[in-house]
Design a protein around this motif. Structure first.
Motif, PDB file in Angstrom:
ATOM      1  N   GLU A  29       0.827  -1.211   0.000  1.00  0.00           N
ATOM      2  CA  GLU A  29       0.000   0.000   0.000  1.00  0.00           C
ATOM      3  C   GLU A  29       0.862   1.263   0.000  1.00  0.00           C
ATOM      4  O   GLU A  29       0.457   2.301  -0.509  1.00  0.00           O
ATOM      5  N   ASP A  30       2.058   1.163   0.579  1.00  0.00           N
ATOM      6  CA  ASP A  30       2.965   2.306   0.667  1.00  0.00           C
ATOM      7  C   ASP A  30       3.897   2.423  -0.537  1.00  0.00           C
ATOM      8  O   ASP A  30       4.637   3.390  -0.647  1.00  0.00           O
ATOM      9  N   MET A  31       3.876   1.443  -1.409  1.00  0.00           N
ATOM     10  CA  MET A  31       4.804   1.412  -2.545  1.00  0.00           C
ATOM     11  C   MET A  31       4.145   2.022  -3.779  1.00  0.00           C
ATOM     12  O   MET A  31       3.825   1.339  -4.740  1.00  0.00           O
ATOM     13  N   ARG A  32       3.955   3.333  -3.728  1.00  0.00           N
ATOM     14  CA  ARG A  32       3.286   4.073  -4.802  1.00  0.00           C
ATOM     15  C   ARG A  32       4.308   4.627  -5.789  1.00  0.00           C
ATOM     16  O   ARG A  32       5.467   4.791  -5.475  1.00  0.00           O
ATOM     17  N   SER A  33       3.821   4.952  -6.983  1.00  0.00           N
ATOM     18  CA  SER A  33       4.676   5.514  -8.023  1.00  0.00           C
ATOM     19  C   SER A  33       5.157   6.903  -7.632  1.00  0.00           C
ATOM     20  O   SER A  33       4.468   7.639  -6.930  1.00  0.00           O
ATOM     21  N   ASN A  34       6.353   7.240  -8.113  1.00  0.00           N
ATOM     22  CA  ASN A  34       6.862   8.605  -7.989  1.00  0.00           C
ATOM     23  C   ASN A  34       7.365   9.036  -9.364  1.00  0.00           C
ATOM     24  O   ASN A  34       7.077   8.371 -10.358  1.00  0.00           O
ATOM     25  N   ASP A  35       8.130  10.086  -9.445  1.00  0.00           N
ATOM     26  CA  ASP A  35       8.580  10.600 -10.745  1.00  0.00           C
ATOM     27  C   ASP A  35       9.440   9.618 -11.531  1.00  0.00           C
ATOM     28  O   ASP A  35       9.457   9.656 -12.760  1.00  0.00           O
ATOM     29  N   THR A  36      10.156   8.746 -10.844  1.00  0.00           N
ATOM     30  CA  THR A  36      11.091   7.862 -11.535  1.00  0.00           C
ATOM     31  C   THR A  36      10.779   6.375 -11.421  1.00  0.00           C
ATOM     32  O   THR A  36      11.229   5.585 -12.251  1.00  0.00           O
ATOM     33  N   VAL A  37      10.011   5.963 -10.406  1.00  0.00           N
ATOM     34  CA  VAL A  37       9.772   4.543 -10.140  1.00  0.00           C
ATOM     35  C   VAL A  37       8.283   4.233 -10.238  1.00  0.00           C
ATOM     36  O   VAL A  37       7.451   4.979  -9.711  1.00  0.00           O
TER      37      VAL A  37
END
Length: 131
Positions: A29-37
């Motif tokens: 649940e905490d492993m959300r997308s960011n600008d690079t991943v």
């Protein structure tokens, strides 16, 4: 020497406990997308969406699991896709005979990532629901 060994042992126990607690509280649940991943959360949700669509067709009932938590892929620049896929492998049994195996899974796909426009796919395990 005994006190040094005891101190090192205490530090080891503390570090192992801290790691276990951090790992237990960090879920997909905490492993959300960011600008690079690309986040594993979004990958899992795409797999679940695909399974729901396939289940609605009436060709069996499937449950999507979670992608491997060690997977690390660049952020996708286009919407994620999904498709059925199969992995194949061989093993040698106790008699030395070769056995072929297969397993169905979902491949969540990215046609173009933000980093160097590479393609990738992440396999998400599925299991057939029992009637």
């Amino acid at each position: 020497m005994h006190s040094r060994t005891a101190a090192l042992s205490a530090v080891s126990v503390f570090l192992l406990t801290a790691f276990a607690n951090a790992h237990a509280t960090t879920g997909i649940e905490d492993m959300r997308s960011n600008d690079t991943v690309q986040g594993l959360y979004e990958i899992r949700e795409k797999a679940r969406e695909f399974v729901a669509s396939e289940n609605a067709k009436g060709e069996g009932k499937w449950n999507a699991s979670e992608p491997n938590l060690k997977v690390f892929v660049p952020r996708c620049a286009v919407p994620l896709g999904a498709r059925w896929d199969t992995i194949r492998w061989s093993s040698v049994d106790k008699r030395g005979e070769l056995s072929e195996h297969t397993r169905r899974l979902i491949a969540v796909t990215c046609a173009r990532s933000v980093d160097r426009a590479q393609k990738w796919d992440v396999h998400v395990p599925v299991a057939r629901q029992l009637p």
